[in-house]
Design a protein around this motif. Structure first.
Motif, PDB file in Angstrom:
ATOM      1  N   TRP A   1       0.788  -1.228   0.000  1.00 30.69           N
ATOM      2  CA  TRP A   1       0.000   0.000   0.000  1.00 30.69           C
ATOM      3  C   TRP A   1       0.822   1.280   0.000  1.00 30.69           C
ATOM      4  CZ3 TRP A   1      -4.514  -0.650  -1.730  1.00 30.69           C
ATOM      5  CH2 TRP A   1      -5.199  -1.845  -1.485  1.00 30.69           C
ATOM      6  N   LEU A   2       2.145   1.175   0.067  1.00 33.93           N
ATOM      7  CA  LEU A   2       2.972   2.379   0.135  1.00 33.93           C
ATOM      8  C   LEU A   2       3.821   2.518  -1.130  1.00 33.93           C
ATOM      9  CD1 LEU A   2       4.116   2.017   3.858  1.00 33.93           C
ATOM     10  CD2 LEU A   2       2.289   3.470   2.953  1.00 33.93           C
ATOM     11  N   PRO A   3       3.447   3.432  -2.018  1.00 32.58           N
ATOM     12  CA  PRO A   3       4.147   3.539  -3.297  1.00 32.58           C
ATOM     13  C   PRO A   3       5.607   3.964  -3.195  1.00 32.58           C
ATOM     14  CG  PRO A   3       2.479   5.261  -3.090  1.00 32.58           C
ATOM     15  CD  PRO A   3       2.328   4.364  -1.910  1.00 32.58           C
ATOM     16  N   TRP A   4       6.015   4.610  -2.117  1.00 31.23           N
ATOM     17  CA  TRP A   4       7.385   5.098  -1.984  1.00 31.23           C
ATOM     18  C   TRP A   4       8.375   4.006  -1.610  1.00 31.23           C
ATOM     19  CZ3 TRP A   4       9.242   4.106   2.818  1.00 31.23           C
ATOM     20  CH2 TRP A   4       8.317   3.971   3.852  1.00 31.23           C
ATOM     21  N   VAL A   5       7.898   2.873  -1.109  1.00 30.16           N
ATOM     22  CA  VAL A   5       8.778   1.824  -0.569  1.00 30.16           C
ATOM     23  C   VAL A   5       9.797   1.339  -1.600  1.00 30.16           C
ATOM     24  CG1 VAL A   5       8.817  -0.560   0.297  1.00 30.16           C
ATOM     25  CG2 VAL A   5       7.203   1.092   1.247  1.00 30.16           C
ATOM     26  N   ASP A   6       9.366   1.090  -2.816  1.00 37.46           N
ATOM     27  CA  ASP A   6      10.279   0.557  -3.828  1.00 37.46           C
ATOM     28  C   ASP A   6      11.291   1.571  -4.336  1.00 37.46           C
ATOM     29  OD1 ASP A   6       9.363  -2.054  -3.735  1.00 37.46           O
ATOM     30  OD2 ASP A   6       7.810  -1.700  -5.230  1.00 37.46           O
ATOM     31  N   ASN A   7      11.119   2.835  -3.967  1.00 32.21           N
ATOM     32  CA  ASN A   7      12.077   3.866  -4.383  1.00 32.21           C
ATOM     33  C   ASN A   7      13.095   4.193  -3.298  1.00 32.21           C
ATOM     34  OD1 ASN A   7      10.866   4.202  -6.917  1.00 32.21           O
ATOM     35  ND2 ASN A   7       9.324   5.541  -6.038  1.00 32.21           N
ATOM     36  N   MET A   8      12.890   3.671  -2.107  1.00 29.63           N
ATOM     37  CA  MET A   8      13.791   3.940  -0.976  1.00 29.63           C
ATOM     38  C   MET A   8      14.676   2.714  -0.774  1.00 29.63           C
ATOM     39  SD  MET A   8      13.070   7.016  -0.037  1.00 29.63           S
ATOM     40  CE  MET A   8      13.613   7.298   1.632  1.00 29.63           C
ATOM     41  N   LEU A   9      15.815   2.692  -1.469  1.00 30.50           N
ATOM     42  CA  LEU A   9      16.641   1.482  -1.524  1.00 30.50           C
ATOM     43  C   LEU A   9      17.988   1.602  -0.828  1.00 30.50           C
ATOM     44  CD1 LEU A   9      15.868   0.636  -5.257  1.00 30.50           C
ATOM     45  CD2 LEU A   9      14.838  -0.388  -3.210  1.00 30.50           C
ATOM     46  N   ALA A  10      18.278   2.772  -0.259  1.00 32.85           N
ATOM     47  CA  ALA A  10      19.577   2.975   0.391  1.00 32.85           C
ATOM     48  C   ALA A  10      19.415   3.870   1.618  1.00 32.85           C
ATOM     49  CB  ALA A  10      20.560   3.621  -0.588  1.00 32.85           C
ATOM     50  N   VAL A  11      20.282   3.668   2.577  1.00 37.76           N
ATOM     51  CA  VAL A  11      20.258   4.465   3.806  1.00 37.76           C
ATOM     52  C   VAL A  11      20.352   5.952   3.479  1.00 37.76           C
ATOM     53  CG1 VAL A  11      21.505   4.971   5.951  1.00 37.76           C
ATOM     54  CG2 VAL A  11      21.229   2.614   5.205  1.00 37.76           C
ATOM     55  N   GLU A  12      21.153   6.300   2.486  1.00 39.20           N
ATOM     56  CA  GLU A  12      21.340   7.709   2.114  1.00 39.20           C
ATOM     57  C   GLU A  12      20.005   8.363   1.741  1.00 39.20           C
ATOM     58  OE1 GLU A  12      24.842   5.464   2.132  1.00 39.20           O
ATOM     59  OE2 GLU A  12      23.179   5.149   0.743  1.00 39.20           O
ATOM     60  N   GLN A  13      19.123   7.602   1.125  1.00 39.97           N
ATOM     61  CA  GLN A  13      17.820   8.146   0.756  1.00 39.97           C
ATOM     62  C   GLN A  13      16.995   8.492   2.006  1.00 39.97           C
ATOM     63  OE1 GLN A  13      17.133   4.741  -1.945  1.00 39.97           O
ATOM     64  NE2 GLN A  13      16.346   6.297  -3.369  1.00 39.97           N
ATOM     65  N   PHE A  14      17.151   7.699   3.048  1.00 40.76           N
ATOM     66  CA  PHE A  14      16.457   7.995   4.294  1.00 40.76           C
ATOM     67  C   PHE A  14      17.074   9.213   4.980  1.00 40.76           C
ATOM     68  CE2 PHE A  14      14.823   3.831   3.440  1.00 40.76           C
ATOM     69  CZ  PHE A  14      13.524   3.887   3.914  1.00 40.76           C
ATOM     70  N   HIS A  15      18.386   9.379   4.870  1.00 42.26           N
ATOM     71  CA  HIS A  15      19.016  10.598   5.398  1.00 42.26           C
ATOM     72  C   HIS A  15      18.435  11.830   4.707  1.00 42.26           C
ATOM     73  CE1 HIS A  15      22.122   9.331   8.215  1.00 42.26           C
ATOM     74  NE2 HIS A  15      22.362   8.298   7.428  1.00 42.26           N
ATOM     75  N   LEU A  16      18.315  11.774   3.389  1.00 39.72           N
ATOM     76  CA  LEU A  16      17.754  12.900   2.635  1.00 39.72           C
ATOM     77  C   LEU A  16      16.300  13.147   3.008  1.00 39.72           C
ATOM     78  CD1 LEU A  16      19.306  12.200  -0.885  1.00 39.72           C
ATOM     79  CD2 LEU A  16      19.941  14.026   0.717  1.00 39.72           C
ATOM     80  N   ALA A  17      15.530  12.076   3.140  1.00 41.91           N
ATOM     81  CA  ALA A  17      14.110  12.214   3.498  1.00 41.91           C
ATOM     82  C   ALA A  17      13.966  12.825   4.887  1.00 41.91           C
ATOM     83  CB  ALA A  17      13.413  10.858   3.431  1.00 41.91           C
ATOM     84  N   ILE A  18      14.743  12.346   5.832  1.00 40.59           N
ATOM     85  CA  ILE A  18      14.663  12.875   7.198  1.00 40.59           C
ATOM     86  C   ILE A  18      15.076  14.345   7.235  1.00 40.59           C
ATOM     87  CG2 ILE A  18      15.641  12.705   9.525  1.00 40.59           C
ATOM     88  CD1 ILE A  18      15.601   9.615   9.103  1.00 40.59           C
ATOM     89  N   ASP A  19      16.104  14.722   6.461  1.00 39.33           N
ATOM     90  CA  ASP A  19      16.479  16.140   6.371  1.00 39.33           C
ATOM     91  C   ASP A  19      15.308  16.979   5.857  1.00 39.33           C
ATOM     92  OD1 ASP A  19      19.021  15.599   7.307  1.00 39.33           O
ATOM     93  OD2 ASP A  19      19.973  15.691   5.324  1.00 39.33           O
ATOM     94  N   LYS A  20      14.621  16.467   4.845  1.00 42.40           N
ATOM     95  CA  LYS A  20      13.447  17.149   4.287  1.00 42.40           C
ATOM     96  C   LYS A  20      12.339  17.261   5.340  1.00 42.40           C
ATOM     97  CE  LYS A  20       9.841  16.256   0.964  1.00 42.40           C
ATOM     98  NZ  LYS A  20       9.309  15.267   0.063  1.00 42.40           N
ATOM     99  N   TRP A  21      12.113  16.180   6.093  1.00 50.52           N
ATOM    100  CA  TRP A  21      11.078  16.188   7.133  1.00 50.52           C
ATOM    101  C   TRP A  21      11.446  17.146   8.263  1.00 50.52           C
ATOM    102  CZ3 TRP A  21      11.138  10.153   7.279  1.00 50.52           C
ATOM    103  CH2 TRP A  21      10.530   9.659   6.114  1.00 50.52           C
TER     104      TRP A  21
END
Length: 187
Positions: A37-57
């Motif tokens: 049910w979460l379309p973003w899951v398949d695009n978040m494939l590396a820890v660095e992407q979570f760092h960027l997302a958390i910075d944005k949040w």
């Protein structure tokens, strides 16, 4: 830092950059379940992407446009709840949430959402909260229905998921409706 102690088992806290590894592994180890049910899951494939997302949040939180909270159940990361798209002029926002499969059935999301709704209405002074759920995502729909959200309509082809569009059901709850519901619970 925003932190909400829901009860003796559940705490919600603002995601910080040092949570990126933990959040990545939560998603990575539950990817098959979450991608349903979460379309973003398949695009978040590396820890660095979570760092960027958390910075944005973090920027979103600093600009008073919303927040992303980690859900901790007995100290263990179990999922997230977000308040997004805060529209201060119209005094409204949208809530999103997810929980890993093995943590389901414990009332974690319900208790966390209840705390976030109260925070949004009573601390932030919002007037309206919206939740959007996939038309066939009955577990997700159970949450707004449990808390008295009104089904307001359907957004046809509202989300692109797994190579195709699907409909979203829109639920809305007003501050006065929440106050009435809480008043009935207290009596």
């Amino acid at each position: 830092m925003l932190s909400i102690k829901v009860d003796r088992e559940i705490e919600l806290h603002l995601l910080q950059s040092y949570h990126a590894d933990e959040l990545f592994w939560l998603v990575e180890s539950n990817r098959d379940y979450l991608r349903t049910w979460l379309p973003w899951v398949d695009n978040m494939l590396a820890v660095e992407q979570f760092h960027l997302a958390i910075d944005k949040w973090q920027k979103q939180f600093q600009q008073k446009q919303g927040f992303h909270l980690a859900i901790r159940y007995r100290g263990v990361l179990a999922g997230c709840i977000s308040l997004q798209g805060v529209d201060w002029f119209n005094s409204q926002a949208s809530i999103g949430y997810y929980l890993i499969e093995k943590m389901q059935g414990k009332g974690i999301i319900a208790r966390g959402i209840q705390a976030v709704i109260s925070y949004a209405f009573f601390k932030l002074g919002l007037n309206r909260i919206e939740v959007r759920c996939g038309r066939n995502n009955f577990k997700s729909q159970a949450i707004p229905e449990k808390f008295g959200f009104k089904k307001e309509g359907i957004i046809r082809d509202g989300e692109f998921l797994k190579g195709r569009y699907h409909d979203l059901i829109v639920y809305g709850l007003l501050s006065r409706e929440w106050q009435q519901k809480l008043g009935r619970l207290i009596r």
